[in-house]
Design a protein around this motif. Structure first.
Motif, PDB file in Angstrom:
ATOM      1  N   ASP A 190       0.823  -1.210   0.000  1.00 42.89           N
ATOM      2  CA  ASP A 190       0.000   0.000   0.000  1.00 42.89           C
ATOM      3  C   ASP A 190       0.850   1.249   0.000  1.00 42.89           C
ATOM      4  OD1 ASP A 190      -2.387  -1.585   2.233  1.00 42.89           O
ATOM      5  OD2 ASP A 190      -2.248  -1.599   0.021  1.00 42.89           O
ATOM      6  N   SER A 191       2.060   1.132   0.512  1.00 45.92           N
ATOM      7  CA  SER A 191       2.924   2.308   0.616  1.00 45.92           C
ATOM      8  C   SER A 191       3.716   2.577  -0.658  1.00 45.92           C
ATOM      9  CB  SER A 191       3.900   2.123   1.796  1.00 45.92           C
ATOM     10  OG  SER A 191       4.700   0.965   1.593  1.00 45.92           O
ATOM     11  N   PHE A 192       3.457   1.808  -1.703  1.00 47.95           N
ATOM     12  CA  PHE A 192       4.201   1.989  -2.951  1.00 47.95           C
ATOM     13  C   PHE A 192       3.928   3.372  -3.523  1.00 47.95           C
ATOM     14  CE2 PHE A 192       4.230   1.880  -7.607  1.00 47.95           C
ATOM     15  CZ  PHE A 192       5.568   1.540  -7.823  1.00 47.95           C
ATOM     16  N   SER A 193       5.033   4.051  -3.896  1.00 52.38           N
ATOM     17  CA  SER A 193       4.912   5.393  -4.457  1.00 52.38           C
ATOM     18  C   SER A 193       5.532   5.416  -5.849  1.00 52.38           C
ATOM     19  CB  SER A 193       5.617   6.412  -3.556  1.00 52.38           C
ATOM     20  OG  SER A 193       5.697   7.674  -4.193  1.00 52.38           O
ATOM     21  N   VAL A 198      10.176   6.007  -9.629  1.00 53.23           N
ATOM     22  CA  VAL A 198      10.800   6.666 -10.788  1.00 53.23           C
ATOM     23  C   VAL A 198      12.095   7.354 -10.379  1.00 53.23           C
ATOM     24  CG1 VAL A 198      10.531   8.519 -12.491  1.00 53.23           C
ATOM     25  CG2 VAL A 198       8.628   6.955 -12.030  1.00 53.23           C
ATOM     26  N   ALA A 199      12.083   8.005  -9.203  1.00 54.84           N
ATOM     27  CA  ALA A 199      13.288   8.690  -8.738  1.00 54.84           C
ATOM     28  C   ALA A 199      14.428   7.701  -8.508  1.00 54.84           C
ATOM     29  CB  ALA A 199      12.980   9.461  -7.449  1.00 54.84           C
ATOM     30  N   LEU A 218      15.756   6.294 -11.878  1.00 52.96           N
ATOM     31  CA  LEU A 218      16.566   7.289 -12.580  1.00 52.96           C
ATOM     32  C   LEU A 218      17.934   7.445 -11.920  1.00 52.96           C
ATOM     33  CD1 LEU A 218      13.942  10.093 -13.377  1.00 52.96           C
ATOM     34  CD2 LEU A 218      14.973   8.452 -14.962  1.00 52.96           C
ATOM     35  N   LEU A 219      17.956   7.428 -10.590  1.00 50.49           N
ATOM     36  CA  LEU A 219      19.227   7.512  -9.882  1.00 50.49           C
ATOM     37  C   LEU A 219      20.070   6.261 -10.140  1.00 50.49           C
ATOM     38  CD1 LEU A 219      21.060   9.043  -7.992  1.00 50.49           C
ATOM     39  CD2 LEU A 219      19.814   8.097  -6.056  1.00 50.49           C
ATOM     40  N   CYS A 220      19.416   5.113 -10.198  1.00 55.39           N
ATOM     41  CA  CYS A 220      20.113   3.867 -10.516  1.00 55.39           C
ATOM     42  C   CYS A 220      20.726   3.943 -11.912  1.00 55.39           C
ATOM     43  CB  CYS A 220      19.143   2.690 -10.422  1.00 55.39           C
ATOM     44  SG  CYS A 220      19.880   1.075 -10.794  1.00 55.39           S
ATOM     45  N   ALA A 221      19.975   4.469 -12.871  1.00 57.64           N
ATOM     46  CA  ALA A 221      20.484   4.620 -14.234  1.00 57.64           C
ATOM     47  C   ALA A 221      21.673   5.574 -14.280  1.00 57.64           C
ATOM     48  CB  ALA A 221      19.367   5.117 -15.155  1.00 57.64           C
TER      49      ALA A 221
END
Length: 224
Positions: free
Chosen positions: A14-17, A22-23, A26-29
């Motif tokens: 339920d806490s999935f944002s 996405v943030a 993108l940081l992983c990329a």
């Protein structure tokens, strides 16, 4: 009992944002891109480093997606173990350095997929510093067996050997003559050379071709 059964639920938390997801991806990329740049610049692999750098991005992001999916479900985690047990990689990793960078990419994907931002960043920065400092200190080098075969007249052999040695030594950290074979109208020389980069090998090859376009040049990996 109910809490135990809830672990096998396939529903997302339920806490999935979506914004956080996405943030993080993108940081992983961005981290994987930095890793690929470092590999392209400081890697010593003889294979196509630019192509492998693209694969590092794919491996890291795929690991991120897998971990972000299975981390909230015990059932999915067990399913992942079963799926991986039937996966086989047909292309062998030829050099230990390639394996090391693959592990770095997987570690980045694991850390970011599990939302472990701080440990991943600290570990990544320290690893990149180690790689850069090792190369800046001159510890990185390439050692090759260099085989040179050249057709020439008997009275030209001495002069050609000197020209070849000068052309090679100008672009090497260390040069050793291992064998010189004289034939009726040809010479074959085996050098052991240590250079700082693949560009030096290309320069040596160009210099030898300038001496004689018909020269036969062969580089074979070795340890000096």
């Amino acid at each position: 009992m109910d809490k135990f059964l809830e672990q096998f639920s396939l529903n997302a938390e339920d806490s999935f944002s979506p914004y956080n997801y996405v943030a993080y991806i993108l940081l992983c990329a961005a981290l994987l891109y930095i890793l690929s740049v470092i590999y392209n610049k400081y890697g010593q692999s003889i294979s196509n480093r630019a192509q492998l750098a693209k694969v590092l991005m794919i491996v890291g992001l795929t690991t991120f997606i897998i971990i972000s999916i299975v981390k909230s479900s015990l059932a999915l985690s067990l399913g992942l173990v079963g799926a991986l047990s039937i996966v086989r990689f047909r292309t062998a990793i030829k050099e230990p350095e390639e394996l090391g960078y693959f592990f770095m990419a997987i570690a980045i994907g694991l850390g970011m997929g599990a939302n472990q931002l701080l440990p991943t960043l600290i570990g990544f920065i320290l690893l990149m510093l180690i790689v850069v400092l090792q190369n800046k200190s001159g510890s990185a080098s390439i050692t090759q067996n260099l085989l040179v075969n050249l057709t020439c007249d008997t009275d030209q052999k001495t002069a050609l050997i000197e020209k070849i040695s000068d052309a090679i030594s100008a672009n090497t950290l260390q040069l050793e003559v291992k064998r010189i074979k004289h034939q009726e109208r040809a010479i074959a020389i085996n050098f052991l050379v240590k250079v700082t980069s693949l560009e030096d090998l290309n320069t040596i090859n160009s210099n030898l071709i300038a001496i004689d376009p018909k020269v036969d040049v062969t580089f074979i990996d070795n340890t000096l």
